[in-house]
Design a protein around this motif. Structure first.
Motif, PDB file in Angstrom:
ATOM      1  N   ARG A  11       0.846  -1.189   0.000  1.00  0.00           N
ATOM      2  CA  ARG A  11       0.000   0.000   0.000  1.00  0.00           C
ATOM      3  C   ARG A  11       0.884   1.242   0.000  1.00  0.00           C
ATOM      4  O   ARG A  11       1.635   1.476   0.948  1.00  0.00           O
ATOM      5  CB  ARG A  11      -0.910   0.010   1.240  1.00  0.00           C
ATOM      6  CG  ARG A  11      -1.937  -1.094   1.289  1.00  0.00           C
ATOM      7  CD  ARG A  11      -3.012  -0.900   0.221  1.00  0.00           C
ATOM      8  NE  ARG A  11      -4.061  -1.918   0.324  1.00  0.00           N
ATOM      9  CZ  ARG A  11      -4.012  -3.101  -0.255  1.00  0.00           C
ATOM     10  NH1 ARG A  11      -2.950  -3.434  -0.997  1.00  0.00           N
ATOM     11  NH2 ARG A  11      -4.998  -3.964  -0.117  1.00  0.00           N
ATOM     12  N   PHE A  12       0.800   2.032  -1.053  1.00  0.00           N
ATOM     13  CA  PHE A  12       1.534   3.302  -1.129  1.00  0.00           C
ATOM     14  C   PHE A  12       0.611   4.391  -0.596  1.00  0.00           C
ATOM     15  O   PHE A  12      -0.333   4.808  -1.268  1.00  0.00           O
ATOM     16  CB  PHE A  12       1.952   3.586  -2.574  1.00  0.00           C
ATOM     17  CG  PHE A  12       2.907   4.730  -2.711  1.00  0.00           C
ATOM     18  CD1 PHE A  12       4.273   4.522  -2.580  1.00  0.00           C
ATOM     19  CD2 PHE A  12       2.446   6.017  -2.954  1.00  0.00           C
ATOM     20  CE1 PHE A  12       5.164   5.575  -2.707  1.00  0.00           C
ATOM     21  CE2 PHE A  12       3.322   7.071  -3.074  1.00  0.00           C
ATOM     22  CZ  PHE A  12       4.689   6.858  -2.937  1.00  0.00           C
ATOM     23  N   THR A  13       0.871   4.847   0.615  1.00  0.00           N
ATOM     24  CA  THR A  13      -0.014   5.783   1.297  1.00  0.00           C
ATOM     25  C   THR A  13       0.479   7.216   1.131  1.00  0.00           C
ATOM     26  O   THR A  13       1.520   7.479   0.514  1.00  0.00           O
ATOM     27  CB  THR A  13      -0.090   5.425   2.789  1.00  0.00           C
ATOM     28  OG1 THR A  13       1.214   5.523   3.371  1.00  0.00           O
ATOM     29  CG2 THR A  13      -0.610   3.996   2.971  1.00  0.00           C
ATOM     30  N   ALA A  14      -0.282   8.125   1.725  1.00  0.00           N
ATOM     31  CA  ALA A  14       0.087   9.538   1.672  1.00  0.00           C
ATOM     32  C   ALA A  14       1.367   9.804   2.469  1.00  0.00           C
ATOM     33  O   ALA A  14       2.127  10.724   2.145  1.00  0.00           O
ATOM     34  CB  ALA A  14      -1.057  10.391   2.220  1.00  0.00           C
ATOM     35  N   VAL A  15       1.606   9.017   3.498  1.00  0.00           N
ATOM     36  CA  VAL A  15       2.837   9.187   4.287  1.00  0.00           C
ATOM     37  C   VAL A  15       4.061   8.829   3.445  1.00  0.00           C
ATOM     38  O   VAL A  15       5.115   9.483   3.540  1.00  0.00           O
ATOM     39  CB  VAL A  15       2.773   8.329   5.563  1.00  0.00           C
ATOM     40  CG1 VAL A  15       4.029   8.518   6.413  1.00  0.00           C
ATOM     41  CG2 VAL A  15       1.539   8.677   6.383  1.00  0.00           C
ATOM     42  N   ASP A  16       3.948   7.811   2.610  1.00  0.00           N
ATOM     43  CA  ASP A  16       5.049   7.455   1.717  1.00  0.00           C
ATOM     44  C   ASP A  16       5.333   8.567   0.713  1.00  0.00           C
ATOM     45  O   ASP A  16       6.493   8.894   0.439  1.00  0.00           O
ATOM     46  CB  ASP A  16       4.716   6.154   0.973  1.00  0.00           C
ATOM     47  CG  ASP A  16       4.524   4.985   1.924  1.00  0.00           C
ATOM     48  OD1 ASP A  16       5.329   4.854   2.852  1.00  0.00           O
ATOM     49  OD2 ASP A  16       3.560   4.222   1.732  1.00  0.00           O
ATOM     50  N   ALA A  17       4.266   9.146   0.167  1.00  0.00           N
ATOM     51  CA  ALA A  17       4.459  10.273  -0.748  1.00  0.00           C
ATOM     52  C   ALA A  17       5.069  11.472  -0.031  1.00  0.00           C
ATOM     53  O   ALA A  17       5.936  12.171  -0.584  1.00  0.00           O
ATOM     54  CB  ALA A  17       3.123  10.657  -1.379  1.00  0.00           C
ATOM     55  N   ALA A  18       4.639  11.717   1.216  1.00  0.00           N
ATOM     56  CA  ALA A  18       5.215  12.825   1.988  1.00  0.00           C
ATOM     57  C   ALA A  18       6.686  12.585   2.278  1.00  0.00           C
ATOM     58  O   ALA A  18       7.483  13.537   2.314  1.00  0.00           O
ATOM     59  CB  ALA A  18       4.437  12.998   3.293  1.00  0.00           C
ATOM     60  N   LEU A  19       7.078  11.323   2.462  1.00  0.00           N
ATOM     61  CA  LEU A  19       8.493  11.004   2.683  1.00  0.00           C
ATOM     62  C   LEU A  19       9.339  11.394   1.475  1.00  0.00           C
ATOM     63  O   LEU A  19      10.397  12.033   1.619  1.00  0.00           O
ATOM     64  CB  LEU A  19       8.636   9.512   2.976  1.00  0.00           C
ATOM     65  CG  LEU A  19      10.071   8.954   3.004  1.00  0.00           C
ATOM     66  CD1 LEU A  19      10.857   9.561   4.156  1.00  0.00           C
ATOM     67  CD2 LEU A  19      10.052   7.435   3.100  1.00  0.00           C
ATOM     68  N   LEU A  20       8.879  11.044   0.279  1.00  0.00           N
ATOM     69  CA  LEU A  20       9.642  11.360  -0.929  1.00  0.00           C
ATOM     70  C   LEU A  20       9.667  12.858  -1.201  1.00  0.00           C
ATOM     71  O   LEU A  20      10.720  13.423  -1.525  1.00  0.00           O
ATOM     72  CB  LEU A  20       9.056  10.608  -2.119  1.00  0.00           C
ATOM     73  CG  LEU A  20       9.045   9.067  -2.010  1.00  0.00           C
ATOM     74  CD1 LEU A  20       8.436   8.457  -3.258  1.00  0.00           C
ATOM     75  CD2 LEU A  20      10.450   8.542  -1.784  1.00  0.00           C
ATOM     76  N   VAL A  21       8.517  13.504  -1.042  1.00  0.00           N
ATOM     77  CA  VAL A  21       8.465  14.948  -1.280  1.00  0.00           C
ATOM     78  C   VAL A  21       9.314  15.698  -0.254  1.00  0.00           C
ATOM     79  O   VAL A  21      10.060  16.629  -0.604  1.00  0.00           O
ATOM     80  CB  VAL A  21       7.006  15.439  -1.250  1.00  0.00           C
ATOM     81  CG1 VAL A  21       6.947  16.961  -1.343  1.00  0.00           C
ATOM     82  CG2 VAL A  21       6.216  14.812  -2.389  1.00  0.00           C
TER      83      VAL A  21
END
Length: 306
Positions: free
Chosen positions: A279-289
């Protein structure tokens, strides 16, 4: 006939005080009992068994941390971004900032004391080696600055590598590679490397013990223990070939077993079924950004403070 049952031993003793009132007395461990566990724990440190257990924790388990709870695809992409960023600049301010950020990420990943200790010792010895080399060869500050840049780059990549791969066990790492469409051979090589490191340590210790049992001990330690060190060095050199031979045999057996079971021939349906838990969540996206923002801010800070 009446059966006689032994009375259970009470966990606490009744003790009467001066007035005759009964009170419970809880047993308190003595100082000897308290110190015995600590002595046994300290005795296990810096032994081959402790090193093997630490390597097993690195390979198969995780101490928790922020990255260990993230999707493996985001952790792999995060590692690639952080590993490329130091090689795009020669500014000491930027490299120092990136090294500090990598150290924070490594500490948040809860790296074990073995890997962290080896990294610190290697960093200190490399710094001393570089300083002595510059002084002996009569170099100037410019040569020292160039070597410092390389050390900071390698240190940053080492820290982010430890933070990423300590947070991912072989199964999660393999799933992440497979989800990113990386060739199956790459995932197998990394996962197999994880599993072989503890086995190499155990195999090396077995070979060294065999040499010690069959060989005669040195006649005394010699001046500053040179005979003991020479014997240990000789055993280490003689153990190299049997270690590589046994490793090659294990590798061949594993590869043949995987080929027999059809490794690398998974269909699209099989892949989607195996990767359904990711599951690619919003927290994962926030980590990359957030990582990209911090790297850009480091470059901007380096332009302001050269």
């Amino acid at each position: 006939m009446t059966a006689v049952h032994p009375s259970p031993t009470p966990p606490e003793e009744l003790v009467r005080d001066v007035n005759g009132n009964a009170s419970h007395n809880t047993a308190v461990p003595t100082g000897k009992e308290k110190g015995s566990g600590r002595k046994r724990k300290d005795r296990g440190r810096l032994s081959v068994e402790w090193v093997t257990l630490e390597l097993m924790r690195v390979a198969y388990a995780s101490r928790g941390g922020f990255l260990s709870r993230r999707d493996p695809r985001s952790v792999i992409v995060w590692y690639v971004i952080c590993a490329i960023a130091p090689w795009l600049t020669y500014d000491l301010t930027v490299l120092t900032t990136l090294f500090a950020l990598a150290a924070v990420a490594a500490l948040s990943a809860r790296i074990g004391p073995l890997l962290l200790g080896l990294f610190v010792v290697g960093l200190i010895t490399q710094g001393i080696y570089v300083l002595v080399l510059v002084l002996i060869l009569g170099g100037d500050v410019g040569a020292l600055t160039g070597l410092l840049q390389t050390s900071l780059k390698l240190g940053t990549v080492s820290l982010v590598s430890m933070a990423a791969f300590v947070s991912l066990d072989p199964e999660k790492l393999s799933d992440g590679f497979q989800a990113l469409r990386v060739p199956a051979v790459v995932g197998f090589g990394v996962s197999y490397g994880y599993r072989m490191v503890p086995l190499l340590v155990t195999e090396f210790q077995t070979i060294v013990d065999g040499h010690r049992l069959r060989g005669a001990p040195p006649r005394g330690h010699g001046f500053l223990g040179w005979r003991t060190f020479a014997r240990l060095g000789s055993i280490a050199v003689q153990s190299f070939y049997p270690l590589m031979l046994n490793t090659a045999r294990r590798t061949r057996t594993t590869v043949e077993g995987l080929e027999t079971r059809g490794f690398g021939t998974a269909t699209a349906a099989t892949r989607s079924l195996r990767l359904a838990h990711l599951r690619f969540t919003a927290v994962d996206a926030a980590l990359l950004v957030g990582t990209v923002v911090l790297i850009v801010a480091s470059y901007w800070f380096g332009s302001l403070v050269p």
